[in-house]
Design a protein around this motif. Sequence first.
Motif, short mmCIF file in Angstrom:
data_model
loop_
_atom_site.label_atom_id
_atom_site.label_comp_id
_atom_site.label_asym_id
_atom_site.label_seq_id
_atom_site.Cartn_x
_atom_site.Cartn_y
_atom_site.Cartn_z
N THR A 109 -4.95 11.62 -1.07
CA THR A 109 -5.49 12.79 -0.39
C THR A 109 -6.19 12.41 0.92
O THR A 109 -6.52 11.24 1.15
CB THR A 109 -6.50 13.52 -1.28
N THR A 110 -6.44 13.41 1.74
CA THR A 110 -7.16 13.20 2.99
C THR A 110 -8.55 12.63 2.73
O THR A 110 -9.00 11.73 3.43
CB THR A 110 -7.27 14.52 3.77
N ALA A 111 -9.20 13.13 1.69
CA ALA A 111 -10.54 12.64 1.34
C ALA A 111 -10.49 11.16 0.95
O ALA A 111 -11.37 10.38 1.32
CB ALA A 111 -11.13 13.46 0.20
N GLU A 112 -9.44 10.76 0.24
CA GLU A 112 -9.30 9.35 -0.14
C GLU A 112 -9.03 8.48 1.08
O GLU A 112 -9.57 7.37 1.18
CB GLU A 112 -8.17 9.19 -1.17
N VAL A 113 -8.21 8.96 2.00
CA VAL A 113 -7.94 8.22 3.24
C VAL A 113 -9.23 8.03 4.02
O VAL A 113 -9.53 6.93 4.50
CB VAL A 113 -6.87 8.93 4.10
N ASP A 114 -10.04 9.09 4.11
CA ASP A 114 -11.33 8.99 4.80
C ASP A 114 -12.24 7.97 4.13
O ASP A 114 -12.87 7.15 4.79
CB ASP A 114 -12.02 10.36 4.84
N VAL A 149 -14.60 2.30 3.77
CA VAL A 149 -14.60 0.97 3.13
C VAL A 149 -14.16 -0.08 4.14
O VAL A 149 -14.78 -1.14 4.28
CB VAL A 149 -13.70 0.95 1.87
N PHE A 150 -13.08 0.20 4.86
CA PHE A 150 -12.57 -0.73 5.86
C PHE A 150 -13.61 -0.97 6.97
O PHE A 150 -13.85 -2.12 7.36
CB PHE A 150 -11.27 -0.19 6.45
N ASP A 151 -14.25 0.10 7.44
CA ASP A 151 -15.28 -0.06 8.48
C ASP A 151 -16.45 -0.90 7.99
O ASP A 151 -16.99 -1.72 8.74
CB ASP A 151 -15.78 1.31 8.95
N GLU A 152 -16.83 -0.73 6.73
CA GLU A 152 -17.91 -1.54 6.16
C GLU A 152 -17.50 -3.01 6.09
O GLU A 152 -18.29 -3.90 6.39
CB GLU A 152 -18.30 -1.01 4.78
N PRO A 182 -4.32 -8.87 13.76
CA PRO A 182 -3.72 -9.25 12.48
C PRO A 182 -4.70 -9.24 11.31
O PRO A 182 -4.36 -8.79 10.21
CB PRO A 182 -3.20 -10.67 12.72
N GLU A 183 -5.92 -9.73 11.52
CA GLU A 183 -6.87 -9.76 10.41
C GLU A 183 -7.26 -8.34 9.99
O GLU A 183 -7.34 -8.04 8.80
CB GLU A 183 -8.12 -10.56 10.77
N ALA A 184 -7.48 -7.46 10.95
CA ALA A 184 -7.81 -6.07 10.64
C ALA A 184 -6.66 -5.39 9.89
O ALA A 184 -6.88 -4.69 8.90
CB ALA A 184 -8.15 -5.31 11.92
N GLU A 185 -5.45 -5.62 10.35
CA GLU A 185 -4.28 -5.03 9.70
C GLU A 185 -4.14 -5.56 8.28
O GLU A 185 -3.84 -4.79 7.35
CB GLU A 185 -3.02 -5.34 10.50
N ASP A 186 -4.35 -6.84 8.08
CA ASP A 186 -4.26 -7.45 6.76
C ASP A 186 -5.30 -6.85 5.82
O ASP A 186 -4.99 -6.49 4.69
CB ASP A 186 -4.43 -8.97 6.86
N ARG A 187 -6.55 -6.75 6.28
CA ARG A 187 -7.62 -6.20 5.42
C ARG A 187 -7.36 -4.74 5.10
O ARG A 187 -7.57 -4.31 3.96
CB ARG A 187 -8.98 -6.35 6.08
N ALA A 188 -6.93 -3.96 6.07
CA ALA A 188 -6.65 -2.54 5.82
C ALA A 188 -5.52 -2.41 4.78
O ALA A 188 -5.61 -1.58 3.86
CB ALA A 188 -6.27 -1.84 7.11
N THR A 199 -3.62 -1.25 -0.69
CA THR A 199 -2.83 -1.72 -1.84
C THR A 199 -3.68 -1.79 -3.10
O THR A 199 -3.23 -1.38 -4.19
CB THR A 199 -2.21 -3.10 -1.53
N LEU A 200 -4.89 -2.31 -2.98
CA LEU A 200 -5.78 -2.38 -4.13
C LEU A 200 -6.09 -0.98 -4.66
O LEU A 200 -6.09 -0.75 -5.87
CB LEU A 200 -7.07 -3.11 -3.76
N TYR A 201 -6.34 -0.04 -3.76
CA TYR A 201 -6.63 1.32 -4.17
C TYR A 201 -5.42 1.92 -4.88
O TYR A 201 -5.56 2.54 -5.93
CB TYR A 201 -7.02 2.17 -2.95
N GLN A 202 -4.25 1.72 -4.32
CA GLN A 202 -3.03 2.24 -4.94
C GLN A 202 -2.79 1.63 -6.32
O GLN A 202 -2.23 2.26 -7.19
CB GLN A 202 -1.81 1.98 -4.07
N SER A 203 -3.24 0.38 -6.50
CA SER A 203 -3.03 -0.28 -7.79
C SER A 203 -4.05 0.18 -8.83
O SER A 203 -3.95 -0.20 -9.99
CB SER A 203 -3.07 -1.80 -7.63
N GLY A 204 -5.02 0.99 -8.42
CA GLY A 204 -5.94 1.56 -9.39
C GLY A 204 -7.39 1.19 -9.24
O GLY A 204 -8.23 1.66 -10.00
N VAL A 205 -7.74 0.33 -8.30
CA VAL A 205 -9.14 -0.05 -8.10
C VAL A 205 -9.86 1.12 -7.44
O VAL A 205 -9.51 1.50 -6.33
CB VAL A 205 -9.27 -1.33 -7.25
#
Length: 68
Positions: A12-17, A22-25, A37-43, A48-54
């Motif tokens: 959802t949009t709320a989850e993306v926000d 989390v990424f900004d933190e 590259p490092e920013a892209e990798d972390r994002a 991926t972690l969120y999609q896997s259920g974390v």
Amino acid sequence: MERRDEPSRPITTAEVDMLGIVFDELRAEYCILSEGPEAEDRAARVFTLYQSGVRDLELLKKLAIRCG
């Protein structure tokens, strides 16, 4: 580890926000530039972690850093 065992569904949009926060933190805590590259990798790792259920946000940040 908090996980969700439901079938894949669109984020959802709320989850993306929330993932953006989390990424900004992560960037602020670990002095990661907002682009490159490092920013892209972390994002990608956060997503991926969120999609896997974390769903625990602190765990999400720790795992995103530990993976790299």
